[in-house]
Design a protein around this motif. Structure first.
Motif, PDB file in Angstrom:
ATOM      1  N   THR A  24       0.817  -1.209   0.000  1.00  0.00           N
ATOM      2  CA  THR A  24       0.000   0.000   0.000  1.00  0.00           C
ATOM      3  C   THR A  24       0.850   1.257   0.000  1.00  0.00           C
ATOM      4  N   VAL A  25       1.880   1.280   0.837  1.00  0.00           N
ATOM      5  CA  VAL A  25       2.764   2.450   0.897  1.00  0.00           C
ATOM      6  C   VAL A  25       3.453   2.668  -0.447  1.00  0.00           C
ATOM      7  N   ALA A  26       3.870   1.579  -1.089  1.00  0.00           N
ATOM      8  CA  ALA A  26       4.510   1.692  -2.407  1.00  0.00           C
ATOM      9  C   ALA A  26       3.539   2.269  -3.429  1.00  0.00           C
ATOM     10  N   LEU A  27       2.274   1.814  -3.386  1.00  0.00           N
ATOM     11  CA  LEU A  27       1.270   2.337  -4.318  1.00  0.00           C
ATOM     12  C   LEU A  27       0.935   3.788  -4.005  1.00  0.00           C
ATOM     13  N   ASN A  28       0.857   4.118  -2.725  1.00  0.00           N
ATOM     14  CA  ASN A  28       0.559   5.506  -2.341  1.00  0.00           C
ATOM     15  C   ASN A  28       1.583   6.480  -2.912  1.00  0.00           C
TER      16      ASN A  28
END
Length: 305
Positions: A24-28
């Motif tokens: 999720t952090v990578a996508l954010n």
């Protein structure tokens, strides 16, 4: 129990949550923002970009099991690299930006601490990573049942320390690998896990199985009472846009306990591919096309390493 079937075991939940947050952090970091400036992880990739990723993944890994059929049975041989999709010119839906490719690799690699120690395994590249129906695939953003996470950074060291507390580990069977009492009493244990499970990595279950194998006398000894089956394309416990998720492992464990018939393969079917059947093979084997025969029939495949 005389026989147990453990499907997509929810071991190390504190750590699996870290792996999902890593994605999720990578996508954010690459996602567009809403009116309040918050990242929309579900829109990190456009529909066209998801189609590109899915198509390229199949081109890279689908036929490694001998059959180009929209399913990846030899997932351990899959060498898909998102970097190969990076644009050489202007950005279009026919290629990815460098940042998008890096985000995929970072997320799927799993969380590592500041020393580079792997805290939880990454995820395999499989057909379900871009799924939008049912449980969303990892590249389609967080599942709607989880709180929305707008984080742009992640302190893996701190989160790993919190996950390692005795309270978090209470009752977690991930460390219970010495099962000689169970096996000596005649118990039979079957695991299965969807390769596209976005909540608990199938790699974590395979690593547990490998540790259990070492701690119980090695492969020859353990396969007499325990086997594990990976299910390509399947999400958490069932479902998947390109999965054969209907199979009878309960019947398999009953036959093993009551008749002594070990499950050398289990036939799987599913609504995703009407009329198709495939053998699910005991890890580390996979279903490989024999090279002749009806590719829609399980009988045309054999279990190979």
């Amino acid at each position: 129990f005389d026989g147990i079937v453990a499907g997509a075991p929810a071991m190390r939940t504190s750590y699996s949550s870290m792996a999902d947050r890593r994605v999720t952090v990578a996508l954010n970091g690459i996602a567009p923002r809403d009116e309040a400036g918050r990242p929309i992880a579900a829109r990190a990739f456009s529909p066209g970009e998801k189609q590109l990723i899915a198509k390229s993944l199949l081109e890279s890994c689908d036929a490694k099991d001998g059959a180009a059929d929209g399913m990846i049975f030899n997932v351990q041989a899959c060498g898909f690299d998102p970097a190969t999709l990076v644009c050489s010119g202007p950005k279009t839906d026919a290629c990815l930006s460098r940042e998008q490719a890096d985000a995929i690799k970072e997320g799927f690699a799993g969380p590592k601490d500041s020393r580079g120690v792997q805290i939880y395994p990454g995820f395999w590249y499989d057909t379900g990573i871009t799924a939008t129906r049912g449980i969303p695939g990892l590249l389609s953003g967080p599942s709607p049942i989880f709180p929305i996470d707008y984080s742009m950074t992640m302190d893996v060291d701190r989160e790993a320390a919190r996950a390692a507390t005795p309270v978090a580990a209470l009752g977690d069977t991930a460390a219970w690998t010495e099962l000689q009492s169970f096996s000596a009493s005649g118990g039979k244990l079957i695991f299965y896990h969807g390769v596209s499970d976005p909540w608990f990595s199938a790699q974590d279950t395979t690593q547990y199985y490998e540790r259990m194998t070492v701690d119980n006398g090695g492969r020859e000894a353990v396969t007499k009472w325990s086997r594990m089956f990976l299910v390509p394309g399947m999400s958490h416990c069932l479902g998947g846009e390109a999965a054969l998720d209907q199979f009878d492992l309960l019947g398999a464990v009953v036959d093993w306990v009551e008749k002594g018939t070990a499950p050398d393969a289990v036939v799987a079917t599913g609504n995703a591919f009407p009329g198709r059947s495939r053998p699910l093979c005991p890890y580390p084997q996979h279903a490989q096309y024999r090279g002749s025969g009806d590719m829609e029939k399980a009988a045309s495949f054999e279990c190979r390493e």
